[in-house]
Structure formats: structure tokens, C-alpha cells
Design a protein around this motif. Structure first.
Motif, short mmCIF file in Angstrom:
data_model
loop_
_atom_site.label_atom_id
_atom_site.label_comp_id
_atom_site.label_asym_id
_atom_site.label_seq_id
_atom_site.Cartn_x
_atom_site.Cartn_y
_atom_site.Cartn_z
N THR A 62 -7.46 8.21 -7.91
CA THR A 62 -6.88 7.25 -6.97
C THR A 62 -5.84 6.35 -7.62
O THR A 62 -4.80 6.06 -7.01
CB THR A 62 -8.00 6.39 -6.35
N TYR A 63 -6.09 5.90 -8.85
CA TYR A 63 -5.18 4.92 -9.46
C TYR A 63 -3.79 5.48 -9.70
O TYR A 63 -2.82 4.72 -9.82
CB TYR A 63 -5.77 4.39 -10.78
N SER A 64 -3.64 6.81 -9.77
CA SER A 64 -2.32 7.41 -9.97
C SER A 64 -1.90 8.29 -8.80
O SER A 64 -0.94 9.04 -8.90
CB SER A 64 -2.30 8.22 -11.26
N ASN A 65 -2.63 8.19 -7.69
CA ASN A 65 -2.38 9.02 -6.52
C ASN A 65 -1.94 8.11 -5.38
O ASN A 65 -2.74 7.38 -4.80
CB ASN A 65 -3.68 9.76 -6.14
N PRO A 66 -0.64 8.12 -5.02
CA PRO A 66 -0.16 7.18 -3.99
C PRO A 66 -0.82 7.37 -2.63
O PRO A 66 -1.01 6.40 -1.89
CB PRO A 66 1.34 7.46 -3.92
N ALA A 67 -1.20 8.59 -2.27
CA ALA A 67 -1.83 8.82 -0.98
C ALA A 67 -3.26 8.27 -0.95
O ALA A 67 -3.68 7.63 0.01
CB ALA A 67 -1.83 10.31 -0.65
N LYS A 68 -4.03 8.52 -2.01
CA LYS A 68 -5.38 7.96 -2.07
C LYS A 68 -5.34 6.44 -2.15
O LYS A 68 -6.18 5.76 -1.54
CB LYS A 68 -6.12 8.53 -3.29
N THR A 69 -4.38 5.91 -2.90
CA THR A 69 -4.24 4.45 -3.00
C THR A 69 -3.99 3.84 -1.63
O THR A 69 -4.61 2.84 -1.24
CB THR A 69 -3.11 4.08 -3.96
N LEU A 70 -3.08 4.45 -0.86
CA LEU A 70 -2.78 3.93 0.47
C LEU A 70 -3.99 4.05 1.39
O LEU A 70 -4.28 3.12 2.16
CB LEU A 70 -1.59 4.68 1.06
N ALA A 71 -4.72 5.15 1.29
CA ALA A 71 -5.92 5.31 2.12
C ALA A 71 -6.94 4.23 1.81
O ALA A 71 -7.56 3.65 2.71
CB ALA A 71 -6.52 6.70 1.90
N ALA A 72 -7.14 3.93 0.51
CA ALA A 72 -8.10 2.89 0.12
C ALA A 72 -7.64 1.52 0.60
O ALA A 72 -8.45 0.69 1.03
CB ALA A 72 -8.29 2.89 -1.39
N GLU A 73 -6.34 1.27 0.55
CA GLU A 73 -5.82 -0.03 0.99
C GLU A 73 -5.98 -0.22 2.49
O GLU A 73 -6.06 -1.36 2.96
CB GLU A 73 -4.35 -0.15 0.59
N LEU A 74 -6.02 0.87 3.25
CA LEU A 74 -6.12 0.76 4.70
C LEU A 74 -7.56 0.76 5.19
O LEU A 74 -7.80 0.72 6.41
CB LEU A 74 -5.35 1.91 5.36
N ALA A 75 -8.53 0.80 4.28
CA ALA A 75 -9.93 0.73 4.69
C ALA A 75 -10.17 -0.60 5.40
O ALA A 75 -9.79 -1.67 4.91
CB ALA A 75 -10.84 0.84 3.47
N ASP A 76 -10.76 -0.56 6.59
CA ASP A 76 -11.08 -1.76 7.37
C ASP A 76 -9.84 -2.60 7.67
O ASP A 76 -9.93 -3.82 7.81
CB ASP A 76 -12.11 -2.62 6.64
#
Length: 378
Positions: free
Chosen positions: A224-238
């Protein structure tokens, strides 16, 4: 609730991916190459049109056709008006949908039909109606379908949709990258031949390479820390995504992202283009959805409660823009209301062509929507 631990568990993601969403996103580059080959074999490269059409009409069901029309409209600009023929009907089923040509459509217009199904009776009738009116007709759909047969009778150009061996057994979602690029690519090749901004063969190959590059950066094995798509998904949680776009290529990407969040992840999202978005959403960011908004007692126990839904701005830009840009004002507005902001722009900025830049934004946000869907159990 988002299970962030699942984001860094490739095997867990694969087990949760019952709809083949990751596969559809990862194979986008391959779909572009296959679709470009199908277009060439169908004779798109041999076309010698007399000139640009007066208008381009696009018909087809579902999100893939809608996004295809949106992107073509953005690329064509004022060169030729692009109009999507929205269907009517009582249900989103092949036999229930109806399309009609506008009364002014005639011999100087071009009808494009894009469908991942091909069994819609009304699309076959639309092709016949266009032939009687003198319109040029091009269709992209699975081979061997009723629409393919109807195109022969309408003397139109039919391009078989690029499919994968597993498509018939496990159909991909309408918002899947694979479906989108399989429909869009032959139409881009066609636009290039008729003198509209589209996709020359070398441009389509660059798009495929760019999609492959993003698939490597955003794949399930990348942390996640180097994956822009996973990072964005985590940021959009809730969070309620408030998607702001800037630049001609970013607009279609933002609208597609909002639709993918709804269809794949079951998440609402708002989308608007800068600078108008600042006025349209300023009251929203100042209201109950702001991160600082909490009308209840700060010290009460929230352990048993679901977290409150707050807005998060997602700023999509198609490239670093010199001169006039509303990005600083967008950041000021969001942060001034304690609203977090995520930003995405193409990795190589202005060195990319418009189509490559758009492909990169679409690919990253497609992966983000998929990860959000899988990690939230949608």
C-alpha cells in the motif's frame, strides 16, 4: 468498514475477487492491443472517408458505453459534435432498452454502436434505421451476436469486441477496465481515420504500454505505501469522495471514477470540474460533512458506533498546468474546512500525450475502486 489488512494480502484479495475485477483492471493493456488488431483486421485502417462527419452519434447500454461516449466527446472537442443516444425502457435488460435516431440525423452523420452484449434488438433496429437514413454505421460488439448479423444487412462496419477466454463463463462488470478499453479502442482507431482526434496505431500502442505500467505499479502484490491505487482506496475508507477534476483529460476520468465507486464498491461520490466545483461544493465542505463537524459531545464513548462520514477531496489533474490553474484555490478551500485532500496526476506530466494521460488517470482510479470494493466486502 474497510479491512485495510486485506489490501496487503494478495491471496486474500484474489479470494475476495469473485467478479474478476482485478483481472479486468490488470488486462487493460492487453485488451487495447487485441482491440486495435481487431480494428485493423476489420478494415478500419483502409477507410478513406470524404471528410469529417457533421455529428457523431454513440449508442450502447451501461457504464462502458456511457464512458466511451464521454471520452470521445472530450477528445473530439469542437471538431464534430458528439451526442450519446441515451436508451429508454422499463428495465436495464437487452430486450427492454430502446434507442432512436434524432430526426435530423442523415447522410453526413456517423453512428457508433458500442455494446458488450450484442443481443439488444433495438440496437439492430437502430443500425437498420441509420442505413435507411444514409448514416454511416460502425459497431463494436461480441462476434456471433444478433447485432453482428444486423450490421451486415445495414452495410455497416462491424468490429468484433476483444474478449478473453473466460468472459463468456464469468462476465466482467460493466465498469471493468477490460470492457471499457475493448469497446473504446476500435472507435479511437476509427476517429483517427476520419480526421478527428483519436488513436493512431502508435498512440494506441503507447496507451497499452502505459496501462501495463500502471498495472505493475498498482497490482495486488505491491504494498500500500508504494501503491497509489491502494493508498487512495485506504484514504477513502469511511469518506464521501468529492472528486474535482482539472484539464480536458481529467474530466472523463473523474466521472468514470465516481460511477465505478457506485457500481463496484457501492459508494456514493460527487464529481465536478474546476473552477466551478469550488462554488458548487463550498457549502458542502462547510457543513456537516466537513472533517471538523461534530455537533455531539466530544467526550462521549464512540467505540460501539460506526465512524461518521466526512468528505474527502480527490483532485485529478491531467498534467501539471502552466499559467491559470484552480488547484491552489482548491487546496485552500479543502484545507480551510479541515477536509483532507488526495491528488493524482500523470507520473510524467506534460511529457505524455492527452490520451496517455487520460489512460493513466483512468487506470489508477479503476484499481482504487476495485480495491475499495474488495476490502469493504462489496
Amino acid at each position: 468498514m474497510l479491512d485495510e489488512s486485506l489490501l496487503d494480502a494478495p491471496e486474500g484479495l484474489a479470494d475476495a475477487d469473485r467478479r474478476g475485477l482485478l483481472r479486468g483492471a490488470a488486462e487493460a493493456g492487453a485488451r487495447v492491443r487485441t482491440a486495435a488488431r481487431h480494428a485493423a483486421e476489420a478494415g478500419v485502417g483502409d477507410l478513406k472517408p470524404d471528410g469529417r462527419p457533421r455529428a457523431v452519434l454513440i449508442a450502447g447500454p451501461g457504464a462502458a458505453a456511457l464512458h466511451t461516449a464521454d471520452l470521445i466527446r472530450s477528445l473530439a472537442g469542437p471538431s464534430s459534435p458528439v451526442t450519446r443516444l441515451a436508451p429508454t425502457g422499463v428495465a436495464p435488460a437487452a430486450g427492454a432498452l430502446r434507442w432512436e435516431l434524432p430526426g435530423w440525423a442523415g447522410s453526413v452523420d456517423l453512428l457508433l454502436i458500442a455494446t458488450p452484449d450484442g443481443t439488444e434488438p433495438s440496437l439492430a433496429l437502430l443500425a437498420e434505421q441509420a442505413y435507411r437514413r444514409g448514416c454511416s454505421v460502425v459497431a463494436v460488439a461480441p462476434a456471433g451476436t444478433p447485432l453482428a448479423e444486423a450490421m451486415a444487412g445495414a452495410h455497416g462496419l462491424f468490429v468484433p469486441m476483444a474478449t478473453s477466454p473466460y468472459d463468456q463463463e464469468e462476465p466482467l462488470a460493466a465498469s471493468s477496465s477490460g470492457v471499457f478499453w475493448a469497446l473504446l479502442t476500435p472507435l479511437l482507431a476509427l476517429l483517427d481515420r476520419i480526421g478527428l482526434p483519436g488513436g493512431a496505431p502508435d498512440a494506441l500502442e503507447k496507451v497499452a504500454d502505459r496501462l501495463d505500467h500502471i498495472a505493475e505499479r498498482c497490482g495486488p502484490a505491491i504494498a500500500t505505501y508504494s501503491n497509489p491505487a491502494k493508498t487512495l482506496a485506504a484514504e477513502l475508507a469511511d469518506a464521501l469522495p468529492v472528486v474535482w477534476t482539472e484539464g480536458s483529460a481529467a474530466g472523463p476520468a473523474g466521472r468514470r471514477f465516481a460511477d465505478a465507486l457506485a457500481e463496484l464498491a457501492g459508494r456514493p461520490a460527487l464529481v465536478a470540474e474546476l473552477p466551478e466545483a469550488l462554488a458548487a461544493h463550498s457549502a458542502l465542505l462547510a457543513g456537516r460533512l466537513a472533517a471538523s463537524a461534530d455537533p455531539d459531545d466530544f467526550f462521549r464513548d464512540r467505540v460501539e458506533e460506526a465512524p461518521a462520514l466526512h468528505a474527502r477531496v480527490v483532485l485529478l489533474r491531467d498534467r501539471p498546468i502552466g499559467g491559470l490553474t484552480a488547484a491552489p484555490a482548491a487546496r485552500d478551500l479543502a484545507l480551510g474546512h479541515d477536509t483532507p485532500i488526495s491528488e493524482l496526476e500523470p507520473e510524467e506530466g506534460g511529457e505524455l500525450g492527452e490520451l496517455e494521460a487520460l489512460a493513466e488517470l483512468i487506470a489508477i482510479t479503476d484499481f482504487a475502486a476495485v480495491y475499495l470494493a474488495l476490502a469493504s466486502g462489496a
